[in-house]
Design a protein around this motif. Sequence first.
Motif, PDB file in Angstrom:
ATOM      1  N   UNK A 162       0.833  -1.200   0.000  1.00 28.20           N
ATOM      2  CA  UNK A 162       0.000   0.000   0.000  1.00 28.20           C
ATOM      3  C   UNK A 162       0.869   1.252   0.000  1.00 28.20           C
ATOM      4  N   UNK A 163       0.277   2.375  -0.357  1.00 33.63           N
ATOM      5  CA  UNK A 163       1.002   3.647  -0.350  1.00 33.63           C
ATOM      6  C   UNK A 163       1.494   3.980   1.058  1.00 33.63           C
ATOM      7  N   UNK A 164       0.665   3.669   2.062  1.00 39.46           N
ATOM      8  CA  UNK A 164       1.053   3.939   3.445  1.00 39.46           C
ATOM      9  C   UNK A 164       2.271   3.108   3.829  1.00 39.46           C
ATOM     10  N   UNK A 165       2.275   1.825   3.463  1.00 36.66           N
ATOM     11  CA  UNK A 165       3.410   0.954   3.791  1.00 36.66           C
ATOM     12  C   UNK A 165       4.686   1.449   3.123  1.00 36.66           C
ATOM     13  N   UNK A 166       4.565   1.926   1.870  1.00 39.01           N
ATOM     14  CA  UNK A 166       5.737   2.441   1.176  1.00 39.01           C
ATOM     15  C   UNK A 166       6.255   3.705   1.855  1.00 39.01           C
TER      16      UNK A 166
END
Length: 327
Positions: A245-249
Amino acid sequence: MSKHLQYNKADSKDVEYVLSILSRVYPVDIKLKKEFEQHLLRLRIKKDQILFNENEVCEYIYFIVKGALMGCTTHNKQKITTYISVENDFVSSISGLHGSGYSQEYVVAVEDTDLLAIHNNELNRLFAHHFDLNYIFRVILEKYYKDAQQRAHIIRVGNAKERYLYFAKTNPGYLDRLPLALVASLLNVKASTLLSIKKNFSKPKEQNKDLAECGQKLELYVNKHQLFRQKDIRLHSLAQRIGISSHELSVVLNNYFNKSFIDYINQYRVNWIKGSIQNRDIMQNFTLEALAYSAGFSSRSAFYSSFKKLVGMSPIEYSKTLNQEKL
Protein backbone atom coordinates in the motif's frame (compact mmCIF):
# COMPACT_ATOMS: atom_id res chain seq x y z
CA MET A 1 28.65 12.24 54.28
CA SER A 2 25.29 10.55 54.34
CA LYS A 3 24.80 8.68 57.58
CA HIS A 4 24.79 4.90 57.87
CA LEU A 5 27.30 4.32 55.05
CA GLN A 6 29.41 1.32 55.91
CA TYR A 7 32.94 1.31 54.48
CA ASN A 8 34.96 -1.89 54.47
CA LYS A 9 38.47 -2.64 53.28
CA ALA A 10 38.46 -3.60 49.59
CA ASP A 11 39.68 -7.07 48.74
CA SER A 12 42.49 -7.85 46.30
CA LYS A 13 40.04 -8.53 43.49
CA ASP A 14 38.58 -5.03 43.87
CA VAL A 15 42.04 -3.47 43.85
CA GLU A 16 43.07 -5.38 40.73
CA TYR A 17 39.89 -4.30 38.97
CA VAL A 18 40.22 -0.56 39.62
CA LEU A 19 43.95 -0.65 38.82
CA SER A 20 43.20 -2.35 35.51
CA ILE A 21 40.95 0.63 34.65
CA LEU A 22 43.65 3.13 35.63
CA SER A 23 46.33 1.17 33.74
CA ARG A 24 44.43 1.67 30.49
CA VAL A 25 45.58 5.29 30.74
CA TYR A 26 49.10 4.74 32.09
CA PRO A 27 50.89 1.77 33.76
CA VAL A 28 50.54 1.71 37.55
CA ASP A 29 53.78 0.91 39.40
CA ILE A 30 54.20 -1.47 42.33
CA LYS A 31 54.41 1.24 44.99
CA LEU A 32 51.13 2.81 43.88
CA LYS A 33 49.50 -0.60 43.73
CA LYS A 34 50.47 -1.22 47.36
CA GLU A 35 48.99 2.15 48.36
CA PHE A 36 45.66 1.18 46.79
CA GLU A 37 45.77 -2.20 48.50
CA GLN A 38 46.14 -0.40 51.81
CA HIS A 39 43.66 2.45 51.39
CA LEU A 40 40.96 1.37 48.92
CA LEU A 41 37.54 0.84 50.53
CA ARG A 42 34.31 -0.77 49.42
CA LEU A 43 30.69 0.02 50.18
CA ARG A 44 27.20 -0.74 48.91
CA ILE A 45 24.27 1.67 48.86
CA LYS A 46 20.64 0.92 48.15
CA LYS A 47 18.46 2.48 45.51
CA ASP A 48 17.40 6.04 46.49
CA GLN A 49 20.07 6.20 49.20
CA ILE A 50 22.09 9.43 49.24
CA LEU A 51 25.85 9.11 48.86
CA PHE A 52 26.56 12.71 49.87
CA ASN A 53 24.41 15.81 50.30
CA GLU A 54 24.44 19.39 49.12
CA ASN A 55 26.35 21.82 51.34
CA GLU A 56 28.61 19.17 52.82
CA VAL A 57 32.18 18.14 52.05
CA CYS A 58 32.49 15.00 49.92
CA GLU A 59 35.33 13.17 51.65
CA TYR A 60 35.92 10.47 49.03
CA ILE A 61 36.30 9.87 45.34
CA TYR A 62 34.26 6.86 44.24
CA PHE A 63 34.44 4.26 41.48
CA ILE A 64 31.25 2.49 40.41
CA VAL A 65 31.70 -1.27 40.18
CA LYS A 66 28.02 -1.97 39.57
CA GLY A 67 24.92 0.19 39.53
CA ALA A 68 24.07 3.80 38.73
CA LEU A 69 24.26 7.17 40.46
CA MET A 70 22.87 10.56 39.56
CA GLY A 71 24.08 14.01 40.50
CA CYS A 72 21.33 16.47 41.36
CA THR A 73 20.87 20.05 42.43
CA THR A 74 17.80 22.05 43.44
CA HIS A 75 16.62 25.31 41.93
CA ASN A 76 13.38 27.02 42.94
CA LYS A 77 12.49 23.85 44.87
CA GLN A 78 12.80 21.80 41.68
CA LYS A 79 15.21 18.86 41.35
CA ILE A 80 17.53 19.09 38.36
CA THR A 81 19.58 16.09 37.24
CA THR A 82 23.08 17.26 36.29
CA TYR A 83 24.68 13.92 35.39
CA ILE A 84 24.21 10.16 35.40
CA SER A 85 27.10 7.78 36.04
CA VAL A 86 27.20 3.98 35.74
CA GLU A 87 29.74 1.15 35.85
CA ASN A 88 33.43 2.10 35.44
CA ASP A 89 32.76 5.80 36.11
CA PHE A 90 34.49 7.84 38.81
CA VAL A 91 32.17 10.00 40.92
CA SER A 92 32.78 12.76 43.45
CA SER A 93 31.61 16.28 44.15
CA ILE A 94 32.28 18.42 41.08
CA SER A 95 32.09 21.75 42.90
CA GLY A 96 34.06 20.41 45.88
CA LEU A 97 36.48 18.13 44.06
CA HIS A 98 39.10 16.42 46.27
CA GLY A 99 37.38 17.79 49.37
CA SER A 100 38.30 21.37 48.45
CA GLY A 101 34.96 22.84 49.48
CA TYR A 102 31.26 22.26 50.07
CA SER A 103 29.35 20.40 47.40
CA GLN A 104 26.71 22.28 45.42
CA GLU A 105 25.11 19.01 44.32
CA TYR A 106 24.01 15.80 45.97
CA VAL A 107 24.45 12.28 44.64
CA VAL A 108 21.86 9.54 45.03
CA ALA A 109 21.69 5.90 43.88
CA VAL A 110 19.43 5.17 40.93
CA GLU A 111 19.93 1.43 41.51
CA ASP A 112 21.51 -0.70 44.22
CA THR A 113 25.13 0.26 43.68
CA ASP A 114 28.52 -1.25 44.59
CA LEU A 115 31.30 1.30 44.99
CA LEU A 116 35.02 1.49 45.65
CA ALA A 117 36.30 4.58 47.46
CA ILE A 118 39.50 6.28 48.51
CA HIS A 119 39.60 9.17 50.96
CA ASN A 120 40.59 12.53 49.50
CA ASN A 121 43.34 12.95 52.14
CA GLU A 122 44.98 9.75 50.93
CA LEU A 123 44.43 10.62 47.27
CA ASN A 124 45.96 14.09 47.67
CA ARG A 125 48.96 12.53 49.42
CA LEU A 126 49.38 10.10 46.53
CA PHE A 127 49.16 12.96 44.03
CA ALA A 128 52.10 14.60 45.77
CA HIS A 129 54.33 11.53 45.45
CA HIS A 130 53.20 9.75 42.27
CA PHE A 131 53.42 11.56 38.95
CA ASP A 132 51.73 8.68 37.13
CA LEU A 133 48.57 9.08 39.24
CA ASN A 134 48.45 12.81 38.44
CA TYR A 135 48.66 12.00 34.74
CA ILE A 136 46.00 9.29 34.94
CA PHE A 137 43.50 11.55 36.70
CA ARG A 138 44.26 14.41 34.35
CA VAL A 139 43.27 12.21 31.39
CA ILE A 140 40.14 11.01 33.23
CA LEU A 141 39.11 14.59 34.05
CA GLU A 142 39.75 15.71 30.47
CA LYS A 143 37.40 13.02 29.20
CA TYR A 144 34.78 13.98 31.77
CA TYR A 145 35.09 17.65 30.80
CA LYS A 146 34.70 16.89 27.09
CA ASP A 147 31.65 14.69 27.74
CA ALA A 148 30.11 17.38 29.95
CA GLN A 149 30.75 20.09 27.35
CA GLN A 150 29.20 18.00 24.60
CA ARG A 151 26.18 17.23 26.79
CA ALA A 152 25.77 20.92 27.69
CA HIS A 153 26.00 21.92 24.02
CA ILE A 154 23.33 19.49 22.79
CA ILE A 155 21.00 20.49 25.63
CA ARG A 156 21.43 24.20 24.78
CA VAL A 157 21.01 24.01 21.00
CA GLY A 158 19.46 20.63 20.17
CA ASN A 159 15.76 19.90 19.93
CA ALA A 160 14.16 17.07 21.92
CA LYS A 161 14.76 14.49 19.18
CA GLU A 162 18.43 15.47 18.86
CA ARG A 163 18.89 15.23 22.62
CA TYR A 164 17.29 11.78 22.64
CA LEU A 165 19.53 10.54 19.81
CA TYR A 166 22.63 11.99 21.52
CA PHE A 167 21.84 10.19 24.78
CA ALA A 168 20.99 6.91 23.02
CA LYS A 169 24.28 7.03 21.09
CA THR A 170 26.55 7.99 24.00
CA ASN A 171 24.80 5.78 26.58
CA PRO A 172 23.72 2.59 24.77
CA GLY A 173 21.15 0.60 26.73
CA TYR A 174 20.60 3.25 29.40
CA LEU A 175 17.21 4.38 28.06
CA ASP A 176 15.71 0.99 28.86
CA ARG A 177 17.59 0.71 32.14
CA LEU A 178 17.13 4.12 33.78
CA PRO A 179 13.87 5.77 34.87
CA LEU A 180 12.44 7.86 32.02
CA ALA A 181 11.81 10.86 34.28
CA LEU A 182 15.48 10.86 35.28
CA VAL A 183 16.73 10.90 31.68
CA ALA A 184 14.16 13.57 30.80
CA SER A 185 15.45 15.75 33.63
CA LEU A 186 19.04 15.31 32.45
CA LEU A 187 18.11 16.23 28.86
CA ASN A 188 15.82 19.07 29.98
CA VAL A 189 12.74 17.77 28.15
CA LYS A 190 9.32 16.77 29.38
CA ALA A 191 8.98 13.10 30.29
CA SER A 192 5.90 12.80 28.05
CA THR A 193 7.89 14.22 25.10
CA LEU A 194 10.77 11.82 25.71
CA LEU A 195 8.35 8.88 25.95
CA SER A 196 6.77 9.81 22.62
CA ILE A 197 10.15 10.08 20.89
CA LYS A 198 11.31 6.81 22.43
CA LYS A 199 8.21 4.98 21.16
CA ASN A 200 8.86 6.26 17.64
CA PHE A 201 12.46 5.02 17.67
CA SER A 202 12.00 1.81 19.67
CA LYS A 203 10.45 -0.38 17.00
CA PRO A 204 10.03 -4.11 17.56
CA LYS A 205 12.66 -6.33 15.95
CA GLU A 206 10.09 -8.02 13.75
CA GLN A 207 8.91 -4.65 12.46
CA ASN A 208 12.51 -3.67 11.70
CA LYS A 209 13.00 -6.96 9.89
CA ASP A 210 9.89 -6.34 7.79
CA LEU A 211 11.12 -2.83 6.95
CA ALA A 212 14.49 -4.17 5.85
CA GLU A 213 12.93 -6.88 3.67
CA CYS A 214 10.55 -4.40 2.06
CA GLY A 215 13.34 -1.86 1.58
CA GLN A 216 15.56 -4.41 -0.15
CA LYS A 217 12.67 -5.50 -2.36
CA LEU A 218 12.07 -1.87 -3.33
CA GLU A 219 15.77 -1.33 -4.15
CA LEU A 220 15.91 -4.39 -6.39
CA TYR A 221 12.76 -3.43 -8.29
CA VAL A 222 13.70 0.23 -8.80
CA ASN A 223 17.21 -0.71 -9.97
CA LYS A 224 16.06 -3.48 -12.29
CA HIS A 225 13.38 -1.43 -14.03
CA GLN A 226 15.01 2.02 -13.64
CA LEU A 227 11.65 3.42 -12.55
CA PHE A 228 13.30 6.68 -11.49
CA ARG A 229 13.69 7.62 -15.17
CA GLN A 230 9.92 7.87 -15.51
CA LYS A 231 8.93 11.53 -15.12
CA ASP A 232 5.43 10.63 -14.00
CA ILE A 233 6.44 8.12 -11.31
CA ARG A 234 4.32 8.59 -8.18
CA LEU A 235 4.21 7.08 -4.72
CA HIS A 236 0.99 5.14 -5.26
CA SER A 237 2.05 3.74 -8.65
CA LEU A 238 5.40 2.58 -7.26
CA ALA A 239 3.62 0.98 -4.29
CA GLN A 240 1.31 -0.90 -6.64
CA ARG A 241 4.23 -2.22 -8.67
CA ILE A 242 5.95 -3.79 -5.67
CA GLY A 243 2.69 -5.02 -4.15
CA ILE A 244 2.25 -2.89 -1.03
CA SER A 245 0.00 0.00 0.00
CA SER A 246 1.00 3.65 -0.35
CA HIS A 247 1.05 3.94 3.44
CA GLU A 248 3.41 0.95 3.79
CA LEU A 249 5.74 2.44 1.18
CA SER A 250 5.77 5.77 3.03
CA VAL A 251 6.72 3.97 6.26
CA VAL A 252 9.59 2.15 4.50
CA LEU A 253 10.88 5.36 2.91
CA ASN A 254 10.64 7.39 6.12
CA ASN A 255 11.88 4.80 8.62
CA TYR A 256 14.25 2.59 6.61
CA PHE A 257 15.74 5.06 4.12
CA ASN A 258 15.04 8.23 6.15
CA LYS A 259 13.95 9.95 2.94
CA SER A 260 10.83 11.42 1.43
CA PHE A 261 9.55 9.82 -1.78
CA ILE A 262 10.88 12.62 -4.00
CA ASP A 263 14.33 12.60 -2.34
CA TYR A 264 14.48 8.82 -2.69
CA ILE A 265 13.72 8.97 -6.44
CA ASN A 266 15.95 11.99 -7.03
CA GLN A 267 18.86 10.23 -5.32
CA TYR A 268 18.64 7.53 -7.98
CA ARG A 269 18.44 10.15 -10.72
CA VAL A 270 21.42 12.07 -9.41
CA ASN A 271 23.51 8.90 -9.02
CA TRP A 272 22.64 7.90 -12.59
CA ILE A 273 23.72 11.34 -13.85
CA LYS A 274 26.95 11.23 -11.82
CA GLY A 275 27.80 7.92 -13.47
CA SER A 276 27.04 9.37 -16.91
CA ILE A 277 29.21 12.45 -16.29
CA GLN A 278 32.17 10.14 -15.56
CA ASN A 279 31.77 8.56 -19.01
CA ARG A 280 33.57 10.71 -21.63
CA ASP A 281 31.72 9.14 -24.56
CA ILE A 282 28.37 10.12 -23.06
CA MET A 283 29.49 13.68 -22.25
CA GLN A 284 30.69 14.21 -25.83
CA ASN A 285 27.18 13.55 -27.12
CA PHE A 286 24.86 14.86 -24.40
CA THR A 287 24.50 18.10 -22.45
CA LEU A 288 23.87 18.06 -18.70
CA GLU A 289 20.29 19.14 -19.31
CA ALA A 290 19.74 16.27 -21.75
CA LEU A 291 21.06 13.83 -19.15
CA ALA A 292 18.76 15.36 -16.56
CA TYR A 293 15.65 14.85 -18.71
CA SER A 294 16.78 11.31 -19.55
CA ALA A 295 17.22 10.59 -15.83
CA GLY A 296 13.62 11.60 -15.14
CA PHE A 297 13.85 15.25 -14.08
CA SER A 298 11.06 17.34 -15.51
CA SER A 299 12.89 20.69 -15.45
CA ARG A 300 16.38 22.17 -15.40
CA SER A 301 15.72 23.97 -12.10
CA ALA A 302 14.55 20.77 -10.37
CA PHE A 303 17.67 18.99 -11.63
CA TYR A 304 20.11 21.67 -10.41
CA SER A 305 18.34 22.04 -7.07
CA SER A 306 18.29 18.29 -6.33
CA PHE A 307 21.87 17.74 -7.50
CA LYS A 308 23.25 20.47 -5.26
CA LYS A 309 21.15 19.28 -2.31
CA LEU A 310 22.34 15.68 -2.59
CA VAL A 311 25.94 16.20 -3.80
CA GLY A 312 26.82 19.51 -2.17
CA MET A 313 27.81 21.21 -5.41
CA SER A 314 26.26 22.04 -8.77
CA PRO A 315 26.51 19.50 -11.65
CA ILE A 316 28.90 21.87 -13.48
CA GLU A 317 31.17 22.09 -10.43
CA TYR A 318 31.05 18.31 -10.08
CA SER A 319 31.99 17.85 -13.75
CA LYS A 320 34.92 20.28 -13.37
CA THR A 321 36.13 18.39 -10.29
CA LEU A 322 36.22 15.14 -12.26
CA ASN A 323 38.13 16.80 -15.09
CA GLN A 324 40.73 18.14 -12.65
CA GLU A 325 41.22 14.69 -11.15
CA LYS A 326 41.92 13.24 -14.61
CA LEU A 327 44.67 15.83 -15.36
